[in-house]
Scaffold this motif. Structure first.
Motif, PDB file in Angstrom:
ATOM      1  N   GLY A 198     -39.434   6.144 -52.668  1.00  0.00           N
ATOM      2  CA  GLY A 198     -38.858   4.861 -52.312  1.00  0.00           C
ATOM      3  C   GLY A 198     -37.809   4.960 -51.227  1.00  0.00           C
ATOM      4  O   GLY A 198     -37.272   3.958 -50.792  1.00  0.00           O
ATOM      5  N   THR A 199     -37.488   6.174 -50.786  1.00  0.00           N
ATOM      6  CA  THR A 199     -36.476   6.355 -49.752  1.00  0.00           C
ATOM      7  C   THR A 199     -37.138   6.750 -48.445  1.00  0.00           C
ATOM      8  O   THR A 199     -37.970   7.639 -48.409  1.00  0.00           O
ATOM      9  CB  THR A 199     -35.466   7.448 -50.168  1.00  0.00           C
ATOM     10  OG1 THR A 199     -34.902   7.090 -51.419  1.00  0.00           O
ATOM     11  CG2 THR A 199     -34.386   7.616 -49.132  1.00  0.00           C
ATOM     12  N   VAL A 200     -36.739   6.077 -47.389  1.00  0.00           N
ATOM     13  CA  VAL A 200     -37.223   6.402 -46.051  1.00  0.00           C
ATOM     14  C   VAL A 200     -36.035   6.899 -45.254  1.00  0.00           C
ATOM     15  O   VAL A 200     -34.951   6.313 -45.302  1.00  0.00           O
ATOM     16  CB  VAL A 200     -37.848   5.160 -45.371  1.00  0.00           C
ATOM     17  CG1 VAL A 200     -38.250   5.468 -43.947  1.00  0.00           C
ATOM     18  CG2 VAL A 200     -39.049   4.679 -46.177  1.00  0.00           C
ATOM     19  N   ILE A 201     -36.217   7.977 -44.523  1.00  0.00           N
ATOM     20  CA  ILE A 201     -35.144   8.551 -43.722  1.00  0.00           C
ATOM     21  C   ILE A 201     -34.840   7.617 -42.553  1.00  0.00           C
ATOM     22  O   ILE A 201     -35.734   7.322 -41.763  1.00  0.00           O
ATOM     23  CB  ILE A 201     -35.557   9.936 -43.188  1.00  0.00           C
ATOM     24  CG1 ILE A 201     -35.922  10.859 -44.344  1.00  0.00           C
ATOM     25  CG2 ILE A 201     -34.451  10.532 -42.319  1.00  0.00           C
ATOM     26  CD1 ILE A 201     -36.722  12.073 -43.926  1.00  0.00           C
ATOM     27  N   PRO A 202     -33.618   7.135 -42.443  1.00  0.00           N
ATOM     28  CA  PRO A 202     -33.290   6.270 -41.310  1.00  0.00           C
ATOM     29  C   PRO A 202     -33.375   7.033 -39.990  1.00  0.00           C
ATOM     30  O   PRO A 202     -33.030   8.207 -39.920  1.00  0.00           O
ATOM     31  CB  PRO A 202     -31.840   5.848 -41.581  1.00  0.00           C
ATOM     32  CG  PRO A 202     -31.601   6.142 -43.018  1.00  0.00           C
ATOM     33  CD  PRO A 202     -32.508   7.281 -43.372  1.00  0.00           C
ATOM     34  N   VAL A 203     -33.838   6.361 -38.963  1.00  0.00           N
ATOM     35  CA  VAL A 203     -33.983   6.985 -37.649  1.00  0.00           C
ATOM     36  C   VAL A 203     -32.654   7.569 -37.188  1.00  0.00           C
ATOM     37  O   VAL A 203     -32.605   8.684 -36.667  1.00  0.00           O
ATOM     38  CB  VAL A 203     -34.521   5.967 -36.616  1.00  0.00           C
ATOM     39  CG1 VAL A 203     -34.493   6.542 -35.217  1.00  0.00           C
ATOM     40  CG2 VAL A 203     -35.925   5.535 -36.993  1.00  0.00           C
ATOM     41  N   SER A 204     -31.564   6.845 -37.397  1.00  0.00           N
ATOM     42  CA  SER A 204     -30.254   7.318 -36.939  1.00  0.00           C
ATOM     43  C   SER A 204     -29.867   8.640 -37.595  1.00  0.00           C
ATOM     44  O   SER A 204     -29.264   9.500 -36.963  1.00  0.00           O
ATOM     45  CB  SER A 204     -29.180   6.262 -37.202  1.00  0.00           C
ATOM     46  OG  SER A 204     -29.122   5.969 -38.577  1.00  0.00           O
ATOM     47  N   GLU A 205     -30.214   8.827 -38.850  1.00  0.00           N
ATOM     48  CA  GLU A 205     -29.899  10.081 -39.539  1.00  0.00           C
ATOM     49  C   GLU A 205     -30.916  11.169 -39.202  1.00  0.00           C
ATOM     50  O   GLU A 205     -30.579  12.350 -39.182  1.00  0.00           O
ATOM     51  CB  GLU A 205     -29.859   9.852 -41.045  1.00  0.00           C
ATOM     52  CG  GLU A 205     -28.722   8.948 -41.479  1.00  0.00           C
ATOM     53  CD  GLU A 205     -28.756   8.654 -42.970  1.00  0.00           C
ATOM     54  OE1 GLU A 205     -29.214   9.511 -43.743  1.00  0.00           O
ATOM     55  OE2 GLU A 205     -28.313   7.550 -43.341  1.00  0.00           O
ATOM     56  N   ALA A 206     -32.150  10.779 -38.952  1.00  0.00           N
ATOM     57  CA  ALA A 206     -33.197  11.762 -38.660  1.00  0.00           C
ATOM     58  C   ALA A 206     -32.913  12.507 -37.363  1.00  0.00           C
ATOM     59  O   ALA A 206     -33.209  13.693 -37.257  1.00  0.00           O
ATOM     60  CB  ALA A 206     -34.553  11.073 -38.592  1.00  0.00           C
ATOM     61  N   ARG A 207     -32.341  11.818 -36.394  1.00  0.00           N
ATOM     62  CA  ARG A 207     -32.037  12.479 -35.116  1.00  0.00           C
ATOM     63  C   ARG A 207     -31.118  13.668 -35.320  1.00  0.00           C
ATOM     64  O   ARG A 207     -31.308  14.723 -34.730  1.00  0.00           O
ATOM     65  CB  ARG A 207     -31.410  11.486 -34.149  1.00  0.00           C
ATOM     66  CG  ARG A 207     -32.360  10.503 -33.603  1.00  0.00           C
ATOM     67  CD  ARG A 207     -31.690   9.614 -32.564  1.00  0.00           C
ATOM     68  NE  ARG A 207     -32.607   8.574 -32.151  1.00  0.00           N
ATOM     69  CZ  ARG A 207     -32.314   7.296 -32.135  1.00  0.00           C
ATOM     70  NH1 ARG A 207     -31.120   6.873 -32.470  1.00  0.00           N
ATOM     71  NH2 ARG A 207     -33.214   6.423 -31.747  1.00  0.00           N
ATOM     72  N   ASP A 208     -30.088  13.506 -36.133  1.00  0.00           N
ATOM     73  CA  ASP A 208     -29.129  14.583 -36.363  1.00  0.00           C
ATOM     74  C   ASP A 208     -29.736  15.748 -37.142  1.00  0.00           C
ATOM     75  O   ASP A 208     -29.278  16.874 -37.033  1.00  0.00           O
ATOM     76  CB  ASP A 208     -27.911  14.059 -37.136  1.00  0.00           C
ATOM     77  CG  ASP A 208     -27.122  13.032 -36.341  1.00  0.00           C
ATOM     78  OD1 ASP A 208     -27.231  13.036 -35.084  1.00  0.00           O
ATOM     79  OD2 ASP A 208     -26.410  12.228 -36.959  1.00  0.00           O
ATOM     80  N   LYS A 209     -30.733  15.465 -37.937  1.00  0.00           N
ATOM     81  CA  LYS A 209     -31.335  16.488 -38.802  1.00  0.00           C
ATOM     82  C   LYS A 209     -32.748  16.880 -38.362  1.00  0.00           C
ATOM     83  O   LYS A 209     -33.501  17.438 -39.149  1.00  0.00           O
ATOM     84  CB  LYS A 209     -31.394  15.964 -40.239  1.00  0.00           C
ATOM     85  CG  LYS A 209     -30.066  15.586 -40.822  1.00  0.00           C
ATOM     86  CD  LYS A 209     -29.473  16.742 -41.543  1.00  0.00           C
ATOM     87  CE  LYS A 209     -28.212  16.288 -42.275  1.00  0.00           C
ATOM     88  NZ  LYS A 209     -27.664  17.316 -43.093  1.00  0.00           N
TER      89      LYS A 209
END
Length: 176
Positions: free
Chosen positions: A17-28
């Motif tokens: 049910g959780t999707v990684i937000p684009v803003s957080e995915a960039r850093d990781k």
């Protein structure tokens, strides 16, 4: 079954049910890519809606073979049973072909969609020949597209699909 990815407690697969937000995915991004080598599929999106999934290159390389196998299976099934009389028409190719074709089209994989359709028509024609039936023509194949894709492809895309197939099918296999 997707396996959860834990990158500091914030990242999980979409089945949780959780999707990684684009803003957080960039850093990781480096960590997310590394998780694909472990057989995990991080899902990235906006507003809790999946937008993209990272998969290992081996999985990406399998896609053309899987599509080819599905096209052959569908084509042989349809071609082997499609006509009891020479004038009988086919109006649908059967599941799950429409879902896969529509997904390819709607996600911008137009060349892959065209190849999938061409491989399917080739297999139908092979099955027709093996059953001593007249080979399905490009025109007959195109006639089946609106009903085949109707539930999976938006109405506004139907005309564009037909136009692309009209242009590419005869050139992808000149013996048709």
């Amino acid at each position: 079954m997707l396996t959860p990815v834990d990158l500091g407690g914030a990242f999980m697969f979409s089945d949780s049910g959780t999707v990684i937000p684009v803003s957080e995915a960039r850093d990781k991004l480096t960590e997310l890519i590394a998780t694909t080598k472990q057989g995990r599929v991080p899902v990235i999106g906006r507003y809790r809606e999946p937008g993209a999934a990272l998969v290992a290159p081996e999985i990406v390389r399998l896609l053309p073979q899987l599509l080819g196998a599905m096209a052959r299976e569908t084509g042989h099934s349809v071609g082997g049973r499609r006509r009891h009389t020479p004038n009988e028409k086919v109006y649908m190719l059967g599941d799950p072909w429409p879902f896969v074709a529509a997904a390819l089209w709607m996600n911008g994989h137009r060349a892959m969609f065209a190849q999938f359709a061409s491989d399917t028509l080739d297999a139908i024609q092979e099955a027709d020949a093996a059953n001593d039936l007249p080979r399905m023509t490009v025109e007959e194949f195109l006639e089946a597209m609106p009903m085949t894709l109707g539930g999976d492809l938006p109405d506004e895309a139907q005309e564009a699909v037909i136009d692309v197939l009209k242009e590419c099918l005869p050139t992808m296999n000149p013996t048709r």
